[in-house]
Design an enzyme around this catalytic site. Structure first.
Site, PDB file in Angstrom:
ATOM      1  N   GLY A 196      28.952  27.003  26.600  1.00 13.73           N
ATOM      2  CA  GLY A 196      28.823  27.933  27.733  1.00 13.73           C
ATOM      3  C   GLY A 196      29.121  29.336  27.225  1.00 13.73           C
ATOM      4  O   GLY A 196      29.687  30.161  27.925  1.00 13.73           O
ATOM      5  N   ASP A 251      29.642  33.752  32.226  1.00 13.77           N
ATOM      6  CA  ASP A 251      30.448  34.865  32.729  1.00 13.77           C
ATOM      7  C   ASP A 251      31.834  34.946  32.102  1.00 13.77           C
ATOM      8  O   ASP A 251      32.286  36.009  31.702  1.00 13.77           O
ATOM      9  CB  ASP A 251      30.645  34.722  34.256  1.00 13.77           C
ATOM     10  CG  ASP A 251      29.509  35.405  34.985  1.00 13.77           C
ATOM     11  OD1 ASP A 251      28.707  36.084  34.306  1.00 13.77           O
ATOM     12  OD2 ASP A 251      29.436  35.241  36.215  1.00 13.77           O
ATOM     13  N   LYS A 288      31.752  35.909  28.522  1.00 11.41           N
ATOM     14  CA  LYS A 288      31.378  37.315  28.417  1.00 11.41           C
ATOM     15  C   LYS A 288      32.572  38.212  28.749  1.00 11.41           C
ATOM     16  O   LYS A 288      32.837  39.199  28.067  1.00 11.41           O
ATOM     17  CB  LYS A 288      30.243  37.563  29.400  1.00 11.41           C
ATOM     18  CG  LYS A 288      29.645  38.932  29.352  1.00 11.41           C
ATOM     19  CD  LYS A 288      28.435  38.942  30.276  1.00 11.41           C
ATOM     20  CE  LYS A 288      27.969  40.362  30.513  1.00 11.41           C
ATOM     21  NZ  LYS A 288      26.845  40.382  31.466  1.00 11.41           N
ATOM     22  N   TYR A 329      46.619  31.195  34.513  1.00 12.07           N
ATOM     23  CA  TYR A 329      47.773  31.863  35.110  1.00 12.07           C
ATOM     24  C   TYR A 329      48.997  31.760  34.201  1.00 12.07           C
ATOM     25  O   TYR A 329      49.823  32.659  34.167  1.00 12.07           O
ATOM     26  CB  TYR A 329      48.063  31.230  36.478  1.00 12.07           C
ATOM     27  CG  TYR A 329      48.195  32.279  37.549  1.00 12.07           C
ATOM     28  CD1 TYR A 329      47.090  33.024  37.927  1.00 12.07           C
ATOM     29  CD2 TYR A 329      49.416  32.546  38.150  1.00 12.07           C
ATOM     30  CE1 TYR A 329      47.199  34.012  38.880  1.00 12.07           C
ATOM     31  CE2 TYR A 329      49.529  33.534  39.105  1.00 12.07           C
ATOM     32  CZ  TYR A 329      48.427  34.265  39.459  1.00 12.07           C
ATOM     33  OH  TYR A 329      48.544  35.247  40.387  1.00 12.07           O
ATOM     34  N   GLY A 349      49.027  32.010  31.186  1.00  7.95           N
ATOM     35  CA  GLY A 349      48.923  32.951  30.085  1.00  7.95           C
ATOM     36  C   GLY A 349      49.285  34.365  30.509  1.00  7.95           C
ATOM     37  O   GLY A 349      49.343  35.277  29.689  1.00  7.95           O
ATOM     38  N   HIS A 398      47.419  27.236  40.079  1.00 11.48           N
ATOM     39  CA  HIS A 398      48.184  28.418  39.665  1.00 11.48           C
ATOM     40  C   HIS A 398      49.540  28.512  40.366  1.00 11.48           C
ATOM     41  O   HIS A 398      50.578  28.650  39.725  1.00 11.48           O
ATOM     42  CB  HIS A 398      47.411  29.707  39.962  1.00 11.48           C
ATOM     43  CG  HIS A 398      46.034  29.748  39.377  1.00 11.48           C
ATOM     44  ND1 HIS A 398      45.732  29.165  38.169  1.00 11.48           N
ATOM     45  CD2 HIS A 398      44.892  30.312  39.817  1.00 11.48           C
ATOM     46  CE1 HIS A 398      44.454  29.379  37.902  1.00 11.48           C
ATOM     47  NE2 HIS A 398      43.919  30.060  38.888  1.00 11.48           N
ATOM     48  N   ARG A 410      45.071  43.594  46.382  1.00  6.60           N
ATOM     49  CA  ARG A 410      45.041  42.641  45.298  1.00  6.60           C
ATOM     50  C   ARG A 410      46.405  42.679  44.628  1.00  6.60           C
ATOM     51  O   ARG A 410      46.826  43.718  44.122  1.00  6.60           O
ATOM     52  CB  ARG A 410      43.959  43.052  44.304  1.00  6.60           C
ATOM     53  CG  ARG A 410      43.869  42.128  43.121  1.00  6.60           C
ATOM     54  CD  ARG A 410      42.789  42.597  42.156  1.00  6.60           C
ATOM     55  NE  ARG A 410      42.697  41.651  41.062  1.00  6.60           N
ATOM     56  CZ  ARG A 410      42.061  41.901  39.925  1.00  6.60           C
ATOM     57  NH1 ARG A 410      41.459  43.054  39.750  1.00  6.60           N
ATOM     58  NH2 ARG A 410      42.037  41.001  38.971  1.00  6.60           N
ATOM     59  N   ARG A 461      58.665  35.892  44.405  1.00  4.05           N
ATOM     60  CA  ARG A 461      59.912  36.576  44.709  1.00  4.05           C
ATOM     61  C   ARG A 461      60.982  35.547  45.057  1.00  4.05           C
ATOM     62  O   ARG A 461      60.726  34.615  45.821  1.00  4.05           O
ATOM     63  CB  ARG A 461      59.691  37.511  45.894  1.00  4.05           C
ATOM     64  CG  ARG A 461      60.991  37.852  46.621  1.00  4.05           C
ATOM     65  CD  ARG A 461      60.826  39.046  47.500  1.00  4.05           C
ATOM     66  NE  ARG A 461      60.313  38.725  48.822  1.00  4.05           N
ATOM     67  CZ  ARG A 461      60.538  39.497  49.890  1.00  4.05           C
ATOM     68  NH1 ARG A 461      61.224  40.621  49.771  1.00  4.05           N
ATOM     69  NH2 ARG A 461      60.039  39.170  51.051  1.00  4.05           N
TER      70      ARG A 461
END
Ligand SMILES: *[C@@H]1O[C@H](CO)[C@@H](O)[C@H](O)[C@H]1NC(C)=O
Ligand SMILES: *[C@@H]1O[C@H](CO)[C@@H](O)[C@H](O)[C@H]1NC(C)=O
Ligand SMILES: *[C@@H]1O[C@H](CO)[C@@H](O)[C@H](O)[C@H]1NC(C)=O
Ligand SMILES: *[C@@H]1O[C@H](CO)[C@@H](O)[C@H](O)[C@H]1NC(C)=O
Length: 786
Positions: A37, A41, A44, A210, A212, A272, A370, A375
């Site tokens: 692959g 995306d 890339k 996540y 990483g 995640h 975003r 917490r």
């Protein structure tokens, strides 16, 4: 640096049983990297860049490399595409331009595209690699396959790798896979067993990117370095709650065929956020570098998590989602998807240390900003009498800020009223110059802040971990199945839950705020706002409004439903008490209802029904303004109800209207007490005016001031001013109260009412609270949606 990496590799090889590698110390060998692959995306955007950085760093250590971008397209078509991608890789700041150009040129020279479709393609690749190794006289260190393809292709590719493309003996094989790993427990199990036929567990690297992220991978070291300070407070006595939040602003346009089958819980929470949760709550391993111990302790968290019930989750969906689904899945306008794009889930760990500590996992698309963070909010038992801004009165918290948001960079923040954290990682630094921003309601200057000196992409981190054979950032089969074991029952119980529709972006306002109550979670704001077209096939919807039950539908269906509910109440009362006491309001809203009731007058127990007035205007009963006159003309006139079962309000006594001394109110009260057992009507139908008045109880008129009286005279701001009305004492004794609200004109009011607290003087309708009965709001879609 050279020494550490080198030693680690030697240790690893030794552990793997490939002792002969130690003799090759001068030349660690050749590595073939295959991205299946390779023109997609992800490749890339992140993977090629990550592998380029790996190349730059490991070439220094004597490794040699070749890179293959694999795909289904034939080579002549895809080769130019691959090289366009490869040309875009960049060097880090500390590499000179000249050296960078050189490194890029080498990297391009070492890379090629290969069609990887059939078994023969994989055999050819293996032959190619072996030929190169022979020609160059190189030893093979290993082969790394990165499967950047849809999950359904994993098993087949793994099979081809096993049958045709395993490395020469002594070299390692690592196959990297990324979520989704299945759709639920069963499918994850099937996929795991299919992969298990082709790959050994130690050859599989299930990536959760996540893990990483620099802040996520520092959670355990941070906890370890600050153990002395954290140990006394990392428990239920001190932790108020734990939050793990991933907010996104993007929609899922273009990805619907995938997303609609998964939704936010499978896409983000199951993997995640759950991983972050385990890092925060697992017991610290004795040895942070021990993969086995880290994975074992994570598994222990799954074992202690209490099952998550349906009431421990709320779900939402952004408004445009439905249209996107219709377009991308080629569905008609009445197709509805209930896949959630937002979810908040509440968890508890059944261990003394965390008993009763709420753990919130929240994520959604199309939110206002975003940001990703977790917490730990600590209890603060200090009461500040005067200066609420004193540092010791402020929230005590540790924030693991993964990125974006107001802070913009990854960081670990400890509020200054907690402690000053130690910092032992040389790749991190303390931030002392503070931007003027708030992070979770504290100004940045109220925190001790640590941040990585160099920010690195999660994928680069993970690629370097894979290369080093470090597995604690990866998901083992056992942990994967444990996670699905936790999430699958919740997903099944949510399968028929209609998500709350939210407009998206800042407009969401407080619509998605949640509240924790006992072990349950709910939306804080209970009004249900849904868009017109979202209703689709739903004729009648049930929900909550101001903590009471709500029935909503288009006007006609709503009236049918209310009429049916009244009839049901009538039949039940007649069955039990031989009589049904019904109190009806005036106004225009009930007219449609009256008409509906006349339609079924043969089956309705009119003979045993007593009809009472909720309120009356002080006009003669024959006046066209009279509520009774309306009731008579639209209902009573059409049904067979005994004359003595009808109880108009005595507004006209001694040829005058509503004069206090004539005692009309008291008269009606006596009549109620005489006929109605305990003065408790079986059913009271109320409306609500634009000013939120109900019955004839108007704002600002001390509506609660009628004491025990059941009936009172009141003043209306509009003509005719004088009114007679049932009081809250009478209304709140009823067995059932229905509040009927219809028409677009009431939308503003409904929106307001959904937010205000009980305050009958200002919002009289908020005083309707049957003491032992049940209140149901009947709100048509026009009023609910505007
Ligand atoms: C890989 O393939 C061989 C046959 O070529 C088979 O014996 C083996 O069980 C397969 N799986 C693993 C994990 O090696
Ligand atoms: C910790 O674990 C790593 C990896 O398994 C190992 O190399 C190291 O020796 C261990 N350290 C201690 C102190 O046991
Ligand atoms: C969408 O569905 C219609 C009717 O089934 C069909 O004629 C059309 O070809 C479909 N379009 C796409 C893009 O699948
Ligand atoms: C009146 O109400 C009381 C209390 O709800 C109940 O116990 C009693 O049976 C009722 N009497 C009649 C005649 O229905």
């Amino acid at each position: 640096m050279f020494v550490t990496v080198f030693l680690l590799l030697v240790t690893l090889c030794a552990q793997g049983g490939y002792g002969e590698e130690i003799d090759e110390a001068q030349r660690p060998g050749h590595v073939s990297v295959v991205i299946v692959g390779g023109t997609g995306d992800l490749a890339k955007k992140y993977l090629w860049q990550g592998f380029f950085e790996l190349y730059v760093n490991q070439v220094k250590n004597g490794y040699t490399f070749s890179f293959y971008g694999g795909g289904l397209s034939p080579a002549d078509k895809a080769t130019p595409v691959l090289f366009e991608i490869l040309k875009a890789v960049s060097c880090s700041k500390d590499v000179s331009q000249e050296r960078c150009a050189l490194l890029k040129e080498q990297f391009l020279r070492l890379s090629q595209y290969r069609q990887l479709q059939s078994v023969e393609d994989y055999q050819d690749l293996a032959k190619h690699i072996e030929k190169e190794l022979q020609q160059e006289g190189m030893t093979e260190a290993g082969r790394l396959f990165y499967l950047s393809v849809p999950a359904f292709a994993y098993a087949d590719i793994a099979d081809k790798i096993n049958s045709s493309c395993r490395p020469t003996s002594g070299a390692w094989l690592r196959v990297v896979l990324e979520k989704p790993f299945g759709h639920d427990f069963r499918s994850a199990q099937v996929l795991a067993s299919q992969l298990g036929n082709s790959l050994k567990d130690e050859e599989m690297y299930r990536i959760d990117h996540y893990l990483g992220k620099q802040v996520v991978s520092r959670i355990l070291p941070f906890r370890e370095e600050n153990k002395k300070l954290l140990d006394p407070i990392w428990n239920r006595h001190h932790i108020e709650r734990v939050e793990i939040v991933l907010k996104e602003t993007l929609d899922v346009k273009g990805r619907i065929p995938f997303y609609d089958q998964y939704g936010v819980v499978r896409d983000v929470l199951q993997n995640h956020l759950t991983e972050v949760m385990t890092l925060l709550t697992m017991s610290l391993p004795m040895n942070l570098s021990s993969n086995e111990e880290v994975l074992r302790n994570k598994l222990q968290v799954f074992r202690s998590l209490l099952p998550v019930g349906k009431n421990q989750a709320v779900v939402g969906q952004y408004q445009e989602y439905k249209t996107e689904v219709q377009q991308e899945l080629n569905k008609t306008k009445d197709h509805i998807s209930i896949t959630p794009t937002f979810a908040a889930v509440l968890m508890y760990i059944d261990e003394a240390q965390y008993e009763g500590v709420p753990i919130l996992l929240i994520s959604g698309k199309m939110l206002d900003e975003r940001v990703g963070y977790s917490r730990i909010l600590f209890k603060n038992d200090i009461f500040c009498l005067q200066n609420h801004n004193s540092v010791h009165c402020k929230p005590k918290q540790i924030v693991f800020h993964f990125g974006h948001g107001s802070l913009e960079y990854p960081a670990i923040l400890v509020s200054k009223n907690l402690f000053k954290p130690v910092l032992m990682d040389s790749e991190w630094k303390e931030v002392t110059k503070h931007k003027d921003v708030d992070v979770l309601s504290l100004p940045l200057s109220d925190y001790y802040v640590q941040t990585p000196i160099v920010q690195r992409e999660a994928y680069y981190e993970l690629i370097s971990h894979i290369f080093a054979g470090r597995k604690n950032s990866f998901i083992s089969t056992e942990n994967l199945l444990a996670s699905w074991g936790l999430w699958t029952p919740l997903l099944s119980s949510l399968a028929s839950t209609f998500p709350r529709i939210y407009p998206g972006g800042a407009e969401n306002g407080d619509l998605l705020d949640v509240r924790i109550k006992g072990k349950d979670i709910s939306y804080h704001n209970e009004v249900v706002i849904i868009s017109n077209d979202q209703i689709g096939g739903f004729q009648v919807m049930q929900g909550k409004f101001r903590s009471s039950d709500m029935v909503s539908a288009w006007t006609e269906e709503l009236v049918v439903r209310l009429a049916a509910d009244i009839q049901e109440a009538a039949e039940a009362a007649v069955r039990e008490a031989g009589v049904f006491h019904l109190a009806l309001s005036g106004g225009s809203s009930p007219l449609a209802l009256f008409q509906r009731l006349t339609l079924h007058h043969f089956s309705f127990p009119w003979r045993d029904t007593h009809v009472w007035m909720v309120d009356e205007r002080c006009v003669p009963l024959t006046d066209s303004e009279s509520n009774f006159r309306n009731l008579h003309d639209h209902l009573l006139h059409h049904v067979r109800i005994p004359y003595y079962n009808i109880h108009p309000m005595p507004v006209q006594i001694n040829q005058r209207l509503c004069v206090e001394e004539d005692g009309g109110a008291l008269l009606y009260e006596k009549e109620v007490s005489k006929w109605v057992n305990g003065s408790s009507f079986h059913f009271v139908l109320l409306g609500v005016g634009y000013d939120s008045h109900t019955a004839s109880l108007f704002p600002g008129s001390k509506v609660d001031g009628h004491g025990e009286s059941l009936v009172a005279l009141t003043e209306s701001p509009v003509k005719p001013h004088q009114r007679m009305t049932l009081t809250f004492s009478a209304i709140n004794r009823a067995h059932k109260v229905a509040l009927l609200v219809m028409g677009k004109g009431k939308h503003e009011l409904i929106t307001q009412l959904s937010r205000v607290k009980d305050n009958p003087d200002k919002w009289p309708v908020t005083g309707v609270k049957p003491a032992n009965g049940r209140l149901v709001w009947y709100i048509d879609y026009d009023a609910l949606l505007g």
